[in-house]
Design a protein around this motif. Structure first.
Motif, PDB file in Angstrom:
ATOM      1  N   PRO A  16       0.850  -1.342   0.224  1.00 36.97           N
ATOM      2  CA  PRO A  16      -0.053   0.010  -0.139  1.00 36.97           C
ATOM      3  C   PRO A  16       0.902   1.117   0.039  1.00 36.97           C
ATOM      4  O   PRO A  16       1.690   1.237   0.568  1.00 36.97           O
ATOM      5  CB  PRO A  16      -0.581  -0.157   1.078  1.00 36.97           C
ATOM      6  CG  PRO A  16      -0.064  -1.125   2.090  1.00 36.97           C
ATOM      7  CD  PRO A  16       0.614  -1.857   1.252  1.00 36.97           C
ATOM      8  N   VAL A  17       0.345   2.259  -0.858  1.00 33.64           N
ATOM      9  CA  VAL A  17       1.158   3.564  -0.810  1.00 33.64           C
ATOM     10  C   VAL A  17       0.875   4.201   0.430  1.00 33.64           C
ATOM     11  O   VAL A  17      -0.345   4.745   1.057  1.00 33.64           O
ATOM     12  CB  VAL A  17       0.591   4.289  -2.290  1.00 33.64           C
ATOM     13  CG1 VAL A  17       1.621   5.709  -2.396  1.00 33.64           C
ATOM     14  CG2 VAL A  17       0.975   3.625  -3.235  1.00 33.64           C
ATOM     15  N   GLY A  18       2.184   4.672   1.159  1.00 30.80           N
ATOM     16  CA  GLY A  18       2.213   5.482   2.297  1.00 30.80           C
ATOM     17  C   GLY A  18       1.859   6.815   2.110  1.00 30.80           C
ATOM     18  O   GLY A  18       2.146   7.401   1.009  1.00 30.80           O
ATOM     19  N   VAL A  19       1.033   7.532   3.135  1.00 28.46           N
ATOM     20  CA  VAL A  19       0.406   9.008   2.814  1.00 28.46           C
ATOM     21  C   VAL A  19       1.003   9.474   3.885  1.00 28.46           C
ATOM     22  O   VAL A  19       0.886   9.080   5.247  1.00 28.46           O
ATOM     23  CB  VAL A  19      -1.069   9.092   2.791  1.00 28.46           C
ATOM     24  CG1 VAL A  19      -1.433  10.467   2.721  1.00 28.46           C
ATOM     25  CG2 VAL A  19      -1.535   8.150   1.521  1.00 28.46           C
ATOM     26  N   ALA A  20       1.724  10.835   3.627  1.00 33.99           N
ATOM     27  CA  ALA A  20       2.350  11.771   4.929  1.00 33.99           C
ATOM     28  C   ALA A  20       1.059  12.216   5.669  1.00 33.99           C
ATOM     29  O   ALA A  20       0.074  12.467   5.472  1.00 33.99           O
ATOM     30  CB  ALA A  20       3.104  12.792   4.112  1.00 33.99           C
ATOM     31  N   ARG A  21       1.612  12.219   7.217  1.00 35.95           N
ATOM     32  CA  ARG A  21       0.613  12.586   8.040  1.00 35.95           C
ATOM     33  C   ARG A  21       0.961  13.996   8.502  1.00 35.95           C
ATOM     34  O   ARG A  21       1.749  14.280   9.308  1.00 35.95           O
ATOM     35  CB  ARG A  21       0.762  11.844   9.396  1.00 35.95           C
ATOM     36  CG  ARG A  21       0.167  10.368   9.248  1.00 35.95           C
ATOM     37  CD  ARG A  21       0.306   9.350  10.385  1.00 35.95           C
ATOM     38  NE  ARG A  21      -0.270   9.882  11.613  1.00 35.95           N
ATOM     39  CZ  ARG A  21      -0.487   9.234  12.577  1.00 35.95           C
ATOM     40  NH1 ARG A  21       0.022   7.716  12.729  1.00 35.95           N
ATOM     41  NH2 ARG A  21      -1.189   9.386  13.660  1.00 35.95           N
ATOM     42  N   LYS A  22       0.504  14.925   7.766  1.00 36.59           N
ATOM     43  CA  LYS A  22       0.798  16.312   7.802  1.00 36.59           C
ATOM     44  C   LYS A  22       0.694  16.891   9.060  1.00 36.59           C
ATOM     45  O   LYS A  22       1.400  17.667   9.536  1.00 36.59           O
ATOM     46  CB  LYS A  22      -0.208  17.306   6.842  1.00 36.59           C
ATOM     47  CG  LYS A  22       0.256  16.958   5.338  1.00 36.59           C
ATOM     48  CD  LYS A  22      -0.692  17.701   4.599  1.00 36.59           C
ATOM     49  CE  LYS A  22      -2.101  17.421   4.330  1.00 36.59           C
ATOM     50  NZ  LYS A  22      -2.868  18.046   3.377  1.00 36.59           N
ATOM     51  N   GLU A  23      -0.181  16.298   9.953  1.00 38.93           N
ATOM     52  CA  GLU A  23      -0.492  16.832  11.356  1.00 38.93           C
ATOM     53  C   GLU A  23       0.828  16.375  12.168  1.00 38.93           C
ATOM     54  O   GLU A  23       0.887  17.060  13.419  1.00 38.93           O
ATOM     55  CB  GLU A  23      -1.679  16.216  11.676  1.00 38.93           C
ATOM     56  CG  GLU A  23      -1.605  14.524  12.075  1.00 38.93           C
ATOM     57  CD  GLU A  23      -2.214  13.887  10.950  1.00 38.93           C
ATOM     58  OE1 GLU A  23      -2.404  12.714  11.046  1.00 38.93           O
ATOM     59  OE2 GLU A  23      -2.237  14.539   9.830  1.00 38.93           O
ATOM     60  N   ASP A  24       1.613  15.579  11.824  1.00 38.57           N
ATOM     61  CA  ASP A  24       2.828  15.125  12.574  1.00 38.57           C
ATOM     62  C   ASP A  24       4.073  15.950  12.444  1.00 38.57           C
ATOM     63  O   ASP A  24       4.866  15.936  12.954  1.00 38.57           O
ATOM     64  CB  ASP A  24       3.160  13.729  12.344  1.00 38.57           C
ATOM     65  CG  ASP A  24       2.197  12.783  13.117  1.00 38.57           C
ATOM     66  OD1 ASP A  24       1.456  13.212  14.079  1.00 38.57           O
ATOM     67  OD2 ASP A  24       2.281  11.690  13.009  1.00 38.57           O
ATOM     68  N   VAL A  25       4.023  16.656  11.242  1.00 43.61           N
ATOM     69  CA  VAL A  25       5.166  17.550  10.821  1.00 43.61           C
ATOM     70  C   VAL A  25       5.655  18.505  11.919  1.00 43.61           C
ATOM     71  O   VAL A  25       6.745  18.572  12.209  1.00 43.61           O
ATOM     72  CB  VAL A  25       4.664  18.205   9.361  1.00 43.61           C
ATOM     73  CG1 VAL A  25       6.093  19.300   9.374  1.00 43.61           C
ATOM     74  CG2 VAL A  25       4.702  17.194   8.279  1.00 43.61           C
TER      75      VAL A  25
END
Length: 298
Positions: free
Chosen positions: A24-33
């Motif tokens: 599965p293609v991973g998606v960035a968790r923008k809230e963790d940046v």
């Protein structure tokens, strides 16, 4: 176009021999940046300094150019480039109310955490890559000086303490290391991406090749000769021979590419002949029309 398609298929052989399956293609968790941005900047500065130093040693006695440093700075946050492989060795670990970046001994599978680190890296670097490159080229700073310049002066990534992590935050996935062979094969694919005539090389699983699941083809291509129609089967056969332990995997790759190159040449010759026939027919038709027009004028 057809020749390009088969070249892509050749690239598939290289990747699929790593025994990888579709992930599965991973998606960035923008809230963790915001929780990791400063740490990412620190690691980014150290890695960039390290890469520039290694490049200088590699090309000595020549001096590294500013353009070469700019290229490194542009690629260091792009997971499609070898300069960003450092991201694959980092795990995001939950520790009380903060997130900590922990470096591992080997590269891991790239899922959401990997993409999140890439996202944070890109936010830090932004449009500052040329500024950082110029600073490295002209000032030749040590690691600490570069870290302060990038993370405190230029980007402000470490100008303030990161906020506490919410208690209800969903934990990230565990770090899963790649096998040495898989890491090697992915590096090979990255090195092939810049080759002329090979844009957008795509990764397929071993099962895809064996079952000929290579996507839909145009109906116009259904009448191609047996060499082209059987190419996916031949690739599948190569993979099955690899699994049964026949020969070294590098030899299998070389043989697969050589066989496919022969098929590509046959197809190119066939297309050339079709174009030649079409053009000759067009010239004949034009000549006849011109002759009739001339006679009618008489």
């Amino acid at each position: 176009m057809k020749a390009l398609l088969w070249f892509v298929v050749v690239s598939v052989v290289v990747v699929s021999l790593s025994h990888s399956s579709k992930k599965p293609v991973g998606v960035a968790r923008k809230e963790d940046v915001p929780y990791i941005k400063c740490q990412v900047c620190e690691k980014l500065a150290k890695e960039l300094h390290h890469q520039v130093y290694n490049k200088q040693v590699q090309i000595s006695p020549k001096k590294i150019s500013e353009y070469q440093i700019i290229e490194m700075a542009e690629n260091i946050c792009n997971l499609k480039k070898a300069e960003a492989d450092w991201i694959l060795r980092i795990d995001i670990v939950e520790k009380e109310d903060r997130l900590e970046l922990v470096e591992q001994d080997s590269e891991g599978q790239c899922n959401s955490e990997c993409k999140t680190i890439e996202r944070a890296c890109q936010e830090v670097m932004g449009y500052s890559d040329t500024d950082v490159a110029e600073y490295l080229y002209k000032s030749k700073p040590d690691v600490d000086s570069l870290l302060n310049y990038l993370c405190k002066d230029l980007t402000k990534a470490c100008s303030k303490k990161p906020p506490p992590v919410p208690k209800d935050r969903t934990p990230g996935e565990p770090f899963v290391a790649k096998s040495d062979k898989e890491a090697e094969m992915e590096k090979l694919l990255k090195s092939m991406e810049g080759m002329p005539g090979a844009p957008g090389m795509k990764m397929y699983s071993r099962d895809d090749l064996m079952n000929k699941n290579l996507g839909d083809e145009d109906a116009d291509d259904e009448d191609e000769d047996d060499d082209e129609a059987d190419l996916p089967s031949k690739l599948g056969k190569v993979l099955r021979e690899k699994e049964s332990g026949k020969g070294d995997w590098k030899q299998v790759i070389i043989k697969g590419i050589a066989d496919t190159s022969t098929t590509l040449k046959k197809h190119a010759d066939r297309v050339s002949n079709r174009i030649r026939k079409w053009w000759q027919g067009k010239k004949t038709t034009t000549t006849k029309k011109g002759s009739k027009a001339w006679k009618s004028e008489l």
